[in-house]
Write an enzyme that holds these catalytic residues in place. Structure first.
Site, PDB file in Angstrom:
ATOM      1  N   LYS A   1     -12.134  -4.916   2.726  1.00 30.65           N
ATOM      2  CA  LYS A   1     -13.280  -5.815   2.907  1.00 30.65           C
ATOM      3  C   LYS A   1     -14.195  -5.811   1.704  1.00 30.65           C
ATOM      4  O   LYS A   1     -14.849  -6.784   1.393  1.00 30.65           O
ATOM      5  CB  LYS A   1     -14.124  -5.340   4.096  1.00 30.65           C
ATOM      6  CG  LYS A   1     -13.524  -5.606   5.425  1.00 30.65           C
ATOM      7  CD  LYS A   1     -14.294  -4.822   6.488  1.00 30.65           C
ATOM      8  CE  LYS A   1     -13.332  -4.281   7.500  1.00 30.65           C
ATOM      9  NZ  LYS A   1     -13.899  -3.322   8.445  1.00 30.65           N
TER      10      LYS A   1
ATOM     11  N   LYS B   1     -16.876   5.495  -2.544  1.00 33.46           N
ATOM     12  CA  LYS B   1     -18.052   4.769  -2.054  1.00 33.46           C
ATOM     13  C   LYS B   1     -19.282   5.012  -2.918  1.00 33.46           C
ATOM     14  O   LYS B   1     -20.277   4.310  -2.810  1.00 33.46           O
ATOM     15  CB  LYS B   1     -18.339   5.124  -0.596  1.00 33.46           C
ATOM     16  CG  LYS B   1     -17.264   4.578   0.335  1.00 33.46           C
ATOM     17  CD  LYS B   1     -17.764   4.235   1.708  1.00 33.46           C
ATOM     18  CE  LYS B   1     -16.686   3.437   2.432  1.00 33.46           C
ATOM     19  NZ  LYS B   1     -16.823   3.373   3.856  1.00 33.46           N
TER      20      LYS B   1
ATOM     21  N   LYS C   1      -5.506  -1.601  -2.313  1.00 31.78           N
ATOM     22  CA  LYS C   1      -5.166  -1.974  -0.942  1.00 31.78           C
ATOM     23  C   LYS C   1      -6.050  -3.145  -0.521  1.00 31.78           C
ATOM     24  O   LYS C   1      -7.101  -3.386  -1.148  1.00 31.78           O
ATOM     25  CB  LYS C   1      -5.337  -0.781  -0.010  1.00 31.78           C
ATOM     26  CG  LYS C   1      -6.765  -0.304   0.077  1.00 31.78           C
ATOM     27  CD  LYS C   1      -6.978   0.707   1.185  1.00 31.78           C
ATOM     28  CE  LYS C   1      -8.470   0.975   1.279  1.00 31.78           C
ATOM     29  NZ  LYS C   1      -8.996   1.469   2.482  1.00 31.78           N
TER      30      LYS C   1
HETATM   31  P1  AMP Z   1     -11.949   0.270   8.319  1.00 38.38           P
HETATM   32  O1  AMP Z   1     -12.082  -1.175   8.156  1.00 38.38           O
HETATM   33  O2  AMP Z   1     -12.075   1.029   7.048  1.00 38.38           O
HETATM   34  O3  AMP Z   1     -12.778   0.810   9.425  1.00 38.38           O
HETATM   35  O4  AMP Z   1     -10.436   0.504   8.761  1.00 38.38           O
HETATM   36  C1  AMP Z   1      -9.984   0.316  10.081  1.00 38.38           C
HETATM   37  C2  AMP Z   1      -8.534   0.719  10.208  1.00 38.38           C
HETATM   38  O5  AMP Z   1      -7.724  -0.158   9.408  1.00 38.38           O
HETATM   39  C3  AMP Z   1      -8.231   2.133   9.725  1.00 38.38           C
HETATM   40  O6  AMP Z   1      -7.272   2.715  10.587  1.00 38.38           O
HETATM   41  C4  AMP Z   1      -7.648   1.924   8.357  1.00 38.38           C
HETATM   42  O7  AMP Z   1      -6.764   2.949   7.971  1.00 38.38           O
HETATM   43  C5  AMP Z   1      -6.896   0.617   8.547  1.00 38.38           C
HETATM   44  N1  AMP Z   1      -6.752  -0.101   7.267  1.00 38.38           N
HETATM   45  C6  AMP Z   1      -7.777  -0.497   6.460  1.00 38.38           C
HETATM   46  N2  AMP Z   1      -7.293  -1.136   5.375  1.00 38.38           N
HETATM   47  C7  AMP Z   1      -5.931  -1.138   5.489  1.00 38.38           C
HETATM   48  C8  AMP Z   1      -4.867  -1.651   4.685  1.00 38.38           C
HETATM   49  N3  AMP Z   1      -5.104  -2.306   3.551  1.00 38.38           N
HETATM   50  N4  AMP Z   1      -3.593  -1.496   5.130  1.00 38.38           N
HETATM   51  C9  AMP Z   1      -3.340  -0.856   6.299  1.00 38.38           C
HETATM   52  N5  AMP Z   1      -4.297  -0.337   7.101  1.00 38.38           N
HETATM   53  C10 AMP Z   1      -5.576  -0.474   6.710  1.00 38.38           C
END
Ligand code: AMP
Ligand code: TRP
Length: 377
Positions: A244, A149, A241
Site C-alpha cells: 500500500k 518504516k 513486494k
Molecule cells: P498488512 O496490509 O501489512 O496488514 O498485511 C495484511 C496481510 O497481507 C499480512 O498477512 C501480510 O503478510 C499480507 N501481505 C501483505 N502484502 C503482501 C504481498 N505483497 N504478498 C502476499 N501477502 C502480502
C-alpha cells in the site's frame, strides 16, 4: 543500545521451524480438529491483491473448511496502525470500518469466524507488557520492519540521530503482534511471507515464557503460508513486494479497483523482452512470473498448468488480456460486496459486537491464567 547485534549471540533464539507451506488447495494443510486460527490486517488503507492472495482469501477458505471445534479469530490491528502516526481521527475511524468491510467482502463468514478490533480487547496490550519483559532488545533490533518504516536502510549503518528518533511503539511492534497471537493461544497463523519473522519471534517468546514458568501453557504457533505468500509490485517486480505504501501506485492492484483501473495497471506492468513466449522463471523474468503466480493463485492451479495455458499466446497483448480477465473476474464480487457493506454501518457494527464478545471470552481466560502462572493472582 540498538546497534551492533551480533548474529551468533542470537542463534539460540531461533526456534524450530514450524512453517507450513500450503498447496494450491488449502485443504492440504490439514489443520487439526481443534486448531485455533488467528490473524489480523492493519487498517492502513484498501486491501490489495497481495493482502487478498497472501492472507484474507485464505481466511475465507478456512471459514469454508471450519470444523466444529476449530476457532477462527480475525481482526483489525488498529493499535499497530498508530505506530505510524494517524493524526486525523475521523480518517482513522473510516479506515477501521473499511478494514472490517474489506474482510467481509472477500467472503470471510462472521458466523464462523469472530471479527474484532484489537483495541477493543485490552488483554492484547496487557499481554504485550508481560511479553516485553521477556523480549531481548537484540532480537528486536534485527527485525526489519522498524527499519523500513523509519526509512533506515539494511545495507548501511544508521546514524545515532536516526536511531534515536525511532519510537518505542514501532520498535516493540512485533512484541504486540506476539501478544495478539498468544492471547488466543493460537496454533495456526495465516499470513504473507513478510510476517514470517514476526511469527518466529512469537514462537521464541512463547518458549521463553514456558521455560521461565516451567509450563507448556503457550502452544508454539505455526505460520501458514499460501503459495501466493509474496505478490510483487507490477512496476518493480524485481525488488518490491506489492504494498500500500508504494509511492508508485500503478504497481498495486486494489481489491476494489474498477475493471478499467485493473486493465490499465496490468497493461503497464513491467515485463521483459526476452521472448514473446511466456514461462515461469522468477530470477530471469520476475514480471512475467509475478503475473503467472497471480493467475495460479487466483485459479488455484499449479504454476505449470498456467504456463501451459499461457504458452499458446504469442504476444504480450494476449498474455496481459488473459491475466486481466482472470483478475477482473476474481475481484468483481469483493468489489461489489465492499460497496454494499460500506453502506450498512449498523451491520458492520453488529458483526464486530458479536466477534468481540466471542474473542473476549478467550482473551480474558488467557490473561487470568497468565496472571496466575506469573503469581499476580
Ligand atoms: P498488512 O496490509 O501489512 O496488514 O498485511 C495484511 C496481510 O497481507 C499480512 O498477512 C501480510 O503478510 C499480507 N501481505 C501483505 N502484502 C503482501 C504481498 N505483497 N504478498 C502476499 N501477502 C502480502
Ligand atoms: N503485522 C501484521 C501486518 O502488518 C498485522 C498483524 C498484527 C498480525 N498482529 C497480528 C498478523 C497477529 C497476524 C497475527 O500485516
Amino acid at each position: 543500545m540498538l546497534r551492533g547485534s551480533k548474529l551468533s549471540v542470537f542463534r539460540r533464539y531461533v526456534s524450530k521451524n514450524t512453517v507450513i507451506n500450503t498447496d494450491y488447495k488449502l485443504g492440504s494443510a490439514d489443520l487439526p480438529h481443534d486448531a485455533v486460527v488467528f490473524s489480523m490486517v492493519q487498517p492502513t488503507g484498501k486491501f490489495h491483491l497481495g493482502n487478498y492472495l497472501g492472507a484474507t482469501r485464505v481466511w475465507k477458505e478456512l471459514c469454508e473448511m471450519k470444523q466444529p471445534e476449530q476457532k477462527l479469530v480475525f481482526g483489525v490491528a488498529d493499535l499497530h496502525a498508530v505506530t505510524v502516526p494517524k493524526p486525523d481521527a475521523k480518517e482513522f475511524r473510516q479506515l477501521r470500518h473499511e478494514a472490517i468491510a474489506s474482510i467481509l467482502s472477500v467472503g470471510v463468514d462472521p458466523e464462523r469466524a469472530s471479527l474484532m478490533y484489537q483495541s477493543a480487547l485490552p488483554e492484547h496490550a496487557t499481554l504485550h507488557w508481560m511479553l516485553s519483559t521477556l523480549a531481548p532488545m537484540g532480537y528486536l533490533n534485527r527485525m526489519t520492519q522498524w527499519k523500513s518504516k523509519s526509512n533506515l536502510k539494511e545495507d548501511r549503518e544508521a546514524s545515532d540521530k536516526e536511531i534515536g528518533a525511532v519510537k518505542l511503539g514501532l520498535f516493540s511492534y512485533p512484541v504486540l503482534q506476539a501478544a495478539d497471537i498468544l492471547i488466543y493461544r493460537a496454533t495456526h497463523v495465516p499470513v504473507g511471507d513478510d510476517q514470517s519473522q514476526h511469527l518466529e519471534l512469537t514462537r521464541t517468546l512463547a518458549e521463553n515464557f514456558n521455560k521461565l514458568y516451567k509450563t507448556d501453557y503457550f502452544p508454539l504457533p505455526n505460520t501458514l503460508l499460501a503459495p501466493t505468500k509474496k505478490i510483487l509490485s507490477l512496476i518493480s517486480p524485481e525488488t518490491k513486494k506489492m504494498s500500500k505504501s508504494d509511492p508508485n501506485q500503478d504497481g498495486v492492484i486494489y481489491v476494489n479497483d474498477t475493471p478499467d483501473e485493473i486493465t490499465r495497471k496490468i497493461r503497464k506492468a513491467r515485463t521483459d523482452s526476452i521472448t514473446d513466449r511466456f514461462n515461469y522463471d522468477p530470477q530471469a523474468r520476475p514480471g512475467v512470473s509475478n503475473l503467472i503466480n497471480i493467475v495460479s493463485g487466483i485459479l488455484q492451479v499449479p504454476i505449470q498448468q498456467v504456463e501451459e495455458q499461457v504458452s499458446k499466446f504469442s504476444n504480450y497483448g494476449e498474455f496481459k488480456n488473459y491475466v486481466t480477465e482472470v483478475v477482473v473476474e476474481e475481484l468483481r464480487q469483493p468489489r461489489e460486496n465492499f460497496q454494499r457493506y460500506m453502506e450498512d454501518p449498523s451491520y458492520l457494527e453488529s458483526v464486530v459486537t458479536k466477534g468481540t464478545a466471542e474473542a473476549q471470552e478467550m482473551t480474558q481466560k488467557t490473561i487470568n491464567d497468565v496472571m496466575k502462572i506469573m503469581g499476580f493472582r
